[in-house]
Design a protein around this motif. Structure first.
Motif, mmCIF file in Angstrom:
data_model
loop_
_atom_site.group_PDB
_atom_site.id
_atom_site.type_symbol
_atom_site.label_atom_id
_atom_site.label_comp_id
_atom_site.label_asym_id
_atom_site.label_seq_id
_atom_site.Cartn_x
_atom_site.Cartn_y
_atom_site.Cartn_z
ATOM 1 N N THR A 1 -7.830 0.558 6.055
ATOM 2 C CA THR A 1 -8.592 0.341 4.832
ATOM 3 C C THR A 1 -9.918 1.083 4.840
ATOM 4 O O THR A 1 -10.496 1.339 3.779
ATOM 5 N N ALA B 1 -3.428 -0.041 1.415
ATOM 6 C CA ALA B 1 -3.247 -0.214 2.862
ATOM 7 C C ALA B 1 -1.774 -0.108 3.224
ATOM 8 O O ALA B 1 -1.400 0.547 4.212
ATOM 9 N N ALA B 2 -0.916 -0.745 2.432
ATOM 10 C CA ALA B 2 0.524 -0.666 2.689
ATOM 11 C C ALA B 2 1.016 0.774 2.552
ATOM 12 O O ALA B 2 1.850 1.241 3.350
ATOM 13 N N THR C 1 -5.767 -8.509 8.678
ATOM 14 C CA THR C 1 -7.135 -8.520 8.176
ATOM 15 C C THR C 1 -7.756 -9.901 8.316
ATOM 16 O O THR C 1 -8.907 -10.050 8.761
ATOM 17 N N CYS D 1 -6.622 4.688 1.035
ATOM 18 C CA CYS D 1 -7.517 3.552 0.781
ATOM 19 C C CYS D 1 -8.865 4.010 0.240
ATOM 20 O O CYS D 1 -9.416 3.389 -0.685
ATOM 21 N N TRP E 1 -0.499 -6.437 6.623
ATOM 22 C CA TRP E 1 -1.882 -5.943 6.617
ATOM 23 C C TRP E 1 -2.858 -7.080 6.303
ATOM 24 O O TRP E 1 -3.896 -7.220 6.956
ATOM 25 N N GLN E 2 -2.536 -7.925 5.340
ATOM 26 C CA GLN E 2 -3.439 -9.015 4.981
ATOM 27 C C GLN E 2 -3.569 -10.034 6.108
ATOM 28 O O GLN E 2 -4.660 -10.538 6.381
ATOM 29 N N LEU F 1 -0.058 2.699 5.676
ATOM 30 C CA LEU F 1 0.714 2.312 6.851
ATOM 31 C C LEU F 1 2.136 2.869 6.791
ATOM 32 O O LEU F 1 2.698 3.267 7.822
ATOM 33 N N THR G 1 1.530 -0.444 16.607
ATOM 34 C CA THR G 1 0.121 -0.121 16.777
ATOM 35 C C THR G 1 -0.058 1.206 17.489
ATOM 36 O O THR G 1 -0.947 2.005 17.150
ATOM 37 N N LEU H 1 -4.093 -1.882 12.597
ATOM 38 C CA LEU H 1 -3.382 -2.038 11.331
ATOM 39 C C LEU H 1 -4.372 -2.302 10.209
ATOM 40 O O LEU H 1 -4.247 -1.746 9.105
ATOM 41 N N HIS H 2 -5.357 -3.133 10.476
ATOM 42 C CA HIS H 2 -6.369 -3.444 9.467
ATOM 43 C C HIS H 2 -7.196 -2.219 9.086
ATOM 44 O O HIS H 2 -7.506 -2.007 7.909
#
Length: 280
Positions: free
Chosen positions: A18, A92-93, A150, A24, A146-147, A96, A258, A14-15
């Motif tokens: 970026t 990032a959102a 991360t 991104c 996402w954050q 995704l 995932t 998921l991270h």
């Protein structure tokens, strides 16, 4: 596997949008950052503020200093960390949502379940983790997920770097060992980390002198050391997940997401991170 490694396997993909997703990469350019590498250092380093190159070299680990210094501190003259951070979470959102249309429902449920891990974690000695934890969590649930992913991956990464340094392995030597053990192809190390064949040969000679390499092959001593570092990395990364009320339920919630991201997304396998493709 340990709970920390299980969650790394579901959170890391998921991270990594970026770094690999066009939304991104283009977002970094739209923010004013020049080229892929300035975008990489600027966006990942933005939680730290407008720091000098030496801070990026130390905290990111494993990347040739010249590559860092071609991008930092110039990055901060093209875009402020604050503007980069707004762009980073939003793109990032967006990536995704393109890859996994089901993510909105998953994120709305997962974010409150995952937050206790962030709040319970110890930030001592973990610079990238602590910097990310200080950021306000986005209102958008997908950006928030996402954050959180991360922040937890940087927690794990900070611990891993500390262990590599404690074992006397510099960034390049760590990359050489990862490559000879089949985690990251040598050509990918050169391309993604900026090292040359001459650098590689020098590091290989140092590892050979320590009994960690025999020609092009890792010795049993090296394999045991690498396994021990991975085990200790998992151990250092475990405490935050003990704060989860239902870790098994959260894992089951995230795992299908995932799977979608790894199967339909932009992260290559093999990749510079050395992450294997998660099983279904």
């Amino acid at each position: 596997m340990s709970i920390a490694r299980d969650f790394w396997m579901v959170l890391e993909p998921l991270h990594t949008v970026t770094y690999f997703s066009p939304e991104c990469v283009d977002g970094n350019k739209d923010a004013g950052l020049k080229g892929y590498w300035m975008g990489y250092f600027g966006s990942r380093g933005a939680p730290l503020g407008p720091v000098p190159a030496g801070v990026i070299e130390a905290s990111f680990y494993g990347i040739h200093p010249a590559r860092v210094r071609r991008a930092v501190p110039d990055a901060w003259t093209f875009a402020s960390p604050e503007s980069i951070l707004r762009m980073r979470a939003a793109t990032a959102a967006k990536a995704l949502r393109r890859i996994a249309p089901q993510i909105d429902d998953v994120a709305a449920e997962a974010v409150p379940l995952l937050r206790p891990a962030i709040e319970a974690a110890d930030g001592a000695g973990r610079v990238l983790f602590a910097a990310n934890r200080e950021l306000p969590l986005p209102d958008d649930p997908v950006a928030a997920l996402w954050q959180l992913a991360t922040t937890l991956r940087e927690h794990r990464g900070d611990g891993h770097v500390a262990l590599l340094a404690a074992e006397g392995l510099n960034g390049l030597e760590s990359n050489v060992l990862a490559s000879v053990m089949g985690n990251v192809p040598r050509a990918m190390v050169f391309k993604s980390r900026g090292w040359t064949q001459e650098d590689w040969d020098e590091a290989s000679a140092a590892l050979t002198a320590r009994g960690l390499l025999n020609g092009e092959d890792a010795t049993e001593t090296a394999r045991a050391l690498r396994a021990d570092i991975e085990h200790r990395t998992d151990a250092l990364a475990t405490p935050p997940y003990k704060a989860l009320n239902d870790p098994d339920g959260l894992y089951r919630l995230l795992a299908p997401l995932t799977h979608t991201v790894t199967e339909r997304g932009d992260m290559p396998f093999p990749n510079p991170i050395g992450m294997p493709r998660p099983s279904a």
